[in-house]
Design a protein around this motif. Structure first.
Motif, PDB file in Angstrom:
ATOM      1  N   VAL A 297       0.864  -1.176   0.000  1.00 18.45           N
ATOM      2  CA  VAL A 297       0.000   0.000   0.000  1.00 18.45           C
ATOM      3  C   VAL A 297       0.898   1.223   0.000  1.00 18.45           C
ATOM      4  O   VAL A 297       1.672   1.445   0.943  1.00 18.45           O
ATOM      5  CB  VAL A 297      -0.932   0.003   1.236  1.00 18.45           C
ATOM      6  N   VAL A 298       0.834   2.027  -1.075  1.00 15.72           N
ATOM      7  CA  VAL A 298       1.690   3.196  -1.221  1.00 15.72           C
ATOM      8  C   VAL A 298       0.861   4.445  -0.933  1.00 15.72           C
ATOM      9  O   VAL A 298       0.015   4.854  -1.736  1.00 15.72           O
ATOM     10  CB  VAL A 298       2.316   3.260  -2.626  1.00 15.72           C
ATOM     11  N   VAL A 299       1.104   5.042   0.228  1.00 18.31           N
ATOM     12  CA  VAL A 299       0.348   6.228   0.672  1.00 18.31           C
ATOM     13  C   VAL A 299       1.321   7.233   1.288  1.00 18.31           C
ATOM     14  O   VAL A 299       1.171   7.643   2.437  1.00 18.31           O
ATOM     15  CB  VAL A 299      -0.771   5.840   1.677  1.00 18.31           C
ATOM     16  N   THR A 300       2.334   7.628   0.528  1.00 16.68           N
ATOM     17  CA  THR A 300       3.317   8.589   1.039  1.00 16.68           C
ATOM     18  C   THR A 300       2.745  10.003   0.966  1.00 16.68           C
ATOM     19  O   THR A 300       1.616  10.219   0.541  1.00 16.68           O
ATOM     20  CB  THR A 300       4.630   8.517   0.234  1.00 16.68           C
ATOM     21  N   ARG A 301       3.587  10.980   1.332  1.00 15.38           N
ATOM     22  CA  ARG A 301       3.107  12.366   1.416  1.00 15.38           C
ATOM     23  C   ARG A 301       3.061  13.075   0.059  1.00 15.38           C
ATOM     24  O   ARG A 301       2.559  14.190  -0.047  1.00 15.38           O
ATOM     25  CB  ARG A 301       4.009  13.166   2.355  1.00 15.38           C
ATOM     26  N   GLY A 302       3.596  12.450  -1.016  1.00 14.90           N
ATOM     27  CA  GLY A 302       3.616  13.136  -2.304  1.00 14.90           C
ATOM     28  C   GLY A 302       3.830  12.193  -3.462  1.00 14.90           C
ATOM     29  O   GLY A 302       4.318  11.060  -3.303  1.00 14.90           O
ATOM     30  N   GLY A 322      -1.192  -1.177  -4.426  1.00 10.21           N
ATOM     31  CA  GLY A 322      -2.141  -0.077  -4.535  1.00 10.21           C
ATOM     32  C   GLY A 322      -1.469   1.250  -4.250  1.00 10.21           C
ATOM     33  O   GLY A 322      -0.576   1.336  -3.389  1.00 10.21           O
ATOM     34  N   MET A 323      -1.897   2.300  -4.954  1.00 11.73           N
ATOM     35  CA  MET A 323      -1.303   3.630  -4.780  1.00 11.73           C
ATOM     36  C   MET A 323      -2.404   4.674  -4.630  1.00 11.73           C
ATOM     37  O   MET A 323      -3.363   4.712  -5.412  1.00 11.73           O
ATOM     38  CB  MET A 323      -0.430   3.976  -5.991  1.00 11.73           C
ATOM     39  N   ILE A 324      -2.265   5.521  -3.605  1.00 17.53           N
ATOM     40  CA  ILE A 324      -3.258   6.554  -3.343  1.00 17.53           C
ATOM     41  C   ILE A 324      -3.072   7.720  -4.320  1.00 17.53           C
ATOM     42  O   ILE A 324      -1.996   7.896  -4.896  1.00 17.53           O
ATOM     43  CB  ILE A 324      -3.157   7.039  -1.877  1.00 17.53           C
ATOM     44  N   GLY A 325      -4.117   8.501  -4.494  1.00 20.68           N
ATOM     45  CA  GLY A 325      -3.999   9.700  -5.330  1.00 20.68           C
ATOM     46  C   GLY A 325      -5.263   9.955  -6.131  1.00 20.68           C
ATOM     47  O   GLY A 325      -6.091   9.068  -6.340  1.00 20.68           O
ATOM     48  N   SER A 326      -5.399  11.202  -6.598  1.00 24.44           N
ATOM     49  CA  SER A 326      -6.533  11.566  -7.444  1.00 24.44           C
ATOM     50  C   SER A 326      -6.370  10.927  -8.816  1.00 24.44           C
ATOM     51  O   SER A 326      -5.281  10.478  -9.187  1.00 24.44           O
ATOM     52  CB  SER A 326      -6.598  13.084  -7.594  1.00 24.44           C
ATOM     53  N   HIS A 351      -3.330  -0.956  -8.426  1.00 23.02           N
ATOM     54  CA  HIS A 351      -4.670  -0.513  -8.051  1.00 23.02           C
ATOM     55  C   HIS A 351      -4.595   0.975  -7.701  1.00 23.02           C
ATOM     56  O   HIS A 351      -4.144   1.348  -6.615  1.00 23.02           O
ATOM     57  CB  HIS A 351      -5.186  -1.329  -6.860  1.00 23.02           C
ATOM     58  N   ALA A 352      -5.010   1.791  -8.653  1.00 23.95           N
ATOM     59  CA  ALA A 352      -4.895   3.236  -8.451  1.00 23.95           C
ATOM     60  C   ALA A 352      -6.012   3.948  -9.233  1.00 23.95           C
ATOM     61  O   ALA A 352      -6.201   3.655 -10.416  1.00 23.95           O
ATOM     62  CB  ALA A 352      -3.524   3.724  -8.920  1.00 23.95           C
ATOM     63  N   PRO A 353      -6.718   4.832  -8.580  1.00 26.06           N
ATOM     64  CA  PRO A 353      -6.632   5.153  -7.146  1.00 26.06           C
ATOM     65  C   PRO A 353      -6.961   3.919  -6.278  1.00 26.06           C
ATOM     66  O   PRO A 353      -7.808   3.105  -6.641  1.00 26.06           O
ATOM     67  CB  PRO A 353      -7.677   6.254  -6.949  1.00 26.06           C
ATOM     68  N   ILE A 370      -9.541   0.384   1.377  1.00 25.10           N
ATOM     69  CA  ILE A 370      -8.281  -0.280   1.006  1.00 25.10           C
ATOM     70  C   ILE A 370      -8.288  -1.722   1.506  1.00 25.10           C
ATOM     71  O   ILE A 370      -7.946  -2.659   0.770  1.00 25.10           O
ATOM     72  CB  ILE A 370      -7.074   0.487   1.575  1.00 25.10           C
ATOM     73  N   ALA A 371      -8.673  -1.907   2.759  1.00 25.17           N
ATOM     74  CA  ALA A 371      -8.713  -3.255   3.332  1.00 25.17           C
ATOM     75  C   ALA A 371      -9.681  -4.144   2.564  1.00 25.17           C
ATOM     76  O   ALA A 371      -9.403  -5.325   2.301  1.00 25.17           O
ATOM     77  CB  ALA A 371      -9.099  -3.188   4.803  1.00 25.17           C
ATOM     78  N   ALA A 372     -10.832  -3.576   2.166  1.00 26.73           N
ATOM     79  CA  ALA A 372     -11.827  -4.356   1.423  1.00 26.73           C
ATOM     80  C   ALA A 372     -11.271  -4.803   0.078  1.00 26.73           C
ATOM     81  O   ALA A 372     -11.490  -5.947  -0.352  1.00 26.73           O
ATOM     82  CB  ALA A 372     -13.092  -3.524   1.230  1.00 26.73           C
ATOM     83  N   GLU A 373     -10.534  -3.911  -0.598  1.00 28.60           N
ATOM     84  CA  GLU A 373      -9.958  -4.269  -1.900  1.00 28.60           C
ATOM     85  C   GLU A 373      -8.895  -5.354  -1.740  1.00 28.60           C
ATOM     86  O   GLU A 373      -8.803  -6.277  -2.556  1.00 28.60           O
ATOM     87  CB  GLU A 373      -9.357  -3.029  -2.555  1.00 28.60           C
ATOM     88  N   ILE A 374      -8.096  -5.252  -0.679  1.00 27.48           N
ATOM     89  CA  ILE A 374      -7.072  -6.272  -0.415  1.00 27.48           C
ATOM     90  C   ILE A 374      -7.732  -7.618  -0.140  1.00 27.48           C
ATOM     91  O   ILE A 374      -7.291  -8.661  -0.649  1.00 27.48           O
ATOM     92  CB  ILE A 374      -6.177  -5.830   0.760  1.00 27.48           C
TER      93      ILE A 374
END
Length: 489
Positions: A297-302, A322-326, A351-353, A370-374
């Motif tokens: 799970v990639v959810v860094t600050r930028g 998975g990677m967070i972001g718009s 998996h992005a977003p 996120i947990a549900a997708e995993i």
């Protein structure tokens, strides 16, 4: 003249242990067992060393020990805590007093694997059997850390010092280093492979496959993983909530951030591993991850740090990334990755977003998505996780594993059960579905168990949709194939 059974034991990673197990086996049969070496062997307590100036006394002590059932004997050795081979004079007198002679006929300097040089192994003349031992625990470790005669191992396998040893490499060393040359030189001897040091059930199964020359593809390593691993890049608010969800779902959880104030153990669940380091060094920490059971799970600050992490993860195997972001940020990042040479297949696996689309707003809700997708990804693979008790079992027994499933059946692919006897009573660890199918599987396993060393890997199908299913009392409309692996301690 009485001729004892002579067994020469060669290889690496468990020869002495195997010799002691053989000694115990023959002693239970009332045999008189002599243990000697043709090279150098660890000097154990109560070992009788021949006295150069008083051979008759040495022979007398050895015969007295054999009269009691067991004798380990050798000659003094300059190497500390080692013994050498007996002299020919002593050997000629002592051998006829034994029923079984067990010979350590190879050296390995306490390493797990080896390839012999031109003078090895030193097979004892008249050996009826030659047992090849190789430590299965070498798999997953670098060659330089586990190999004796490293250059020869590298040459045989076509690898480098820092190459990680695979189970197939061990099979190759056994075949070309020992089985083929020994079969040519000693055509009348029975030559067999014995798995040496094993750290877990998977390695014991792989050893059994080598012993019976069965293809490794009959089972998959992920069936033996006990807990999936959740690796979170970033230690912000969302990461903290995902870590909590991961532990709730019984994942092994690791979090990483390059900011000391965020990569703080106090901010995460008690058993969570927290790493504070630059994301440039992520690859170093990925070395310990088992790809097929690791969820990233990639959810860094930028977005820069996100891409930095994803680039390193894409070079490895993984169960989920998975990677967070718009949508805009994600599209731009994926475009950059493709321009850098990553294939569309690789970028499409991200998996992005991240997360299922449930309209999440708060960190808690995002963590749930996120947990549900995993969970969705994990359970779609139809792989059952193995209990820690089963994966670390040490007894001699039979492992029953579901390797195929079709239609409706109680348990999924990878479900396992270990069957053995203790003090005459059957013992069961794990399950392959319960009911009559499991009862039939237990009966089959016990039949193999009672065959002892003669037992072989066996496959059996249980059809739950026809007359057989009716006889088993489970008409579920499906079926399973179970493979039975005889496993020695």
């Amino acid at each position: 003249m009485h001729k004892p059974l002579i067994i020469s034991v060669v290889g690496a990673g468990g020869k002495t242990t195997h010799i002691h197990r053989l000694a115990e086996k023959y002693l239970k049969q009332g045999k008189k067992v002599l243990v000697i070496t043709t090279t150098h062997m660890y000097l154990e307590k109560d070992t009788i060393l021949e006295l150069e100036n008083d051979m008759e006394t040495s022979v007398g002590r050895m015969k007295d020990a054999l009269a009691q059932g067991f004798c380990m004997a050798g000659s003094p050795c300059e190497e500390e805590r080692k013994m050498g081979p007996l002299s020919d004079h002593v050997t000629e007198q002592i051998l006829p007093a034994a029923d079984v002679v067990l010979v350590e006929a190879d050296g390995a300097k306490h390493r797990l694997i080896k390839y012999p040089d031109s003078t090895e192994p030193v097979i004892y003349p008249g050996s009826s059997e030659i047992h090849i031992v190789m430590g299965m625990a070498a798999a997953g470790k670098k060659c330089r850390d586990v190999a004796h005669r490293t250059e020869k191992v590298m040459q045989c396998l076509g690898i480098k010092e820092d190459t990680v040893i695979r189970e197939e490499d061990i099979r190759t060393l056994v075949r070309y280093g020992y089985q083929e040359p020994l079969s040519s030189r000693y055509p009348d001897a029975v030559i067999r492979f014995v798995p040496g040091v094993c750290e877990n059930l998977w390695q014991r199964v792989m050893g059994e496959c080598i012993r019976e020359n069965v293809d490794f593809s009959i089972v998959r390593p992920e069936w033996f993983y006990t807990r999936p691993h959740l690796f979170i890049c970033g230690c912000g608010h969302v990461a903290g909530k995902v870590a909590v969800m991961g532990q709730f779902l019984d994942f092994q959880v690791t979090v990483m951030d390059d900011r000391e104030e965020f990569a703080n153990k106090k901010l995460f669940p008690k058993d969570c591993e927290v790493i504070c380091d630059s994301f440039e060094n992520l690859t170093h920490y990925l070395e310990e991850c088992k790809g097929e059971s690791t969820y990233y799970v990639v959810v860094t600050r930028g977005h820069k740090a996100d891409r930095q992490c994803v680039e390193q993860i894409l070079k490895r195997n993984y169960a989920y990334l998975g990677m967070i972001g718009s949508k805009i940020k994600v599209a731009k990042t994926l475009e950059i990755l493709r321009n850098e040479g990553y294939t569309r297949e690789q970028t499409d696996s991200i998996h992005a977003p991240i997360g299922l689309k449930i309209g999440s707003q708060t960190p808690e809700e995002i963590a749930v998505s996120i947990a549900a997708e995993i969970i969705q990804e994990k359970n779609a693979k139809q792989i059952s996780s193995m209990s820690a008790e089963l994966s670390t079992v040490r007894e001699t027994g039979v492992l029953c594993m579901i390797t195929e499933k079709y239609g409706s059946a109680p348990r999924g692919i990878g479900s396992g059960m270990f069957v053995y006897r203790e003090a005459g009573r059957e013992k069961i660890i794990g399950s392959v579905g319960g009911g009559s199918v499991e009862h039939a599987a237990i009966a089959q396993a016990l039949e193999l168990y009672d065959q002892g060393e003669a037992a072989v890997i066996t496959e059996k199908e249980y059809n739950l949709s026809d007359r057989e299913g009716g006889e088993l009392g489970m008409i579920c409309g499906g079926g399973v194939k179970i493979v039975f692996f005889p496993i020695c301690s």
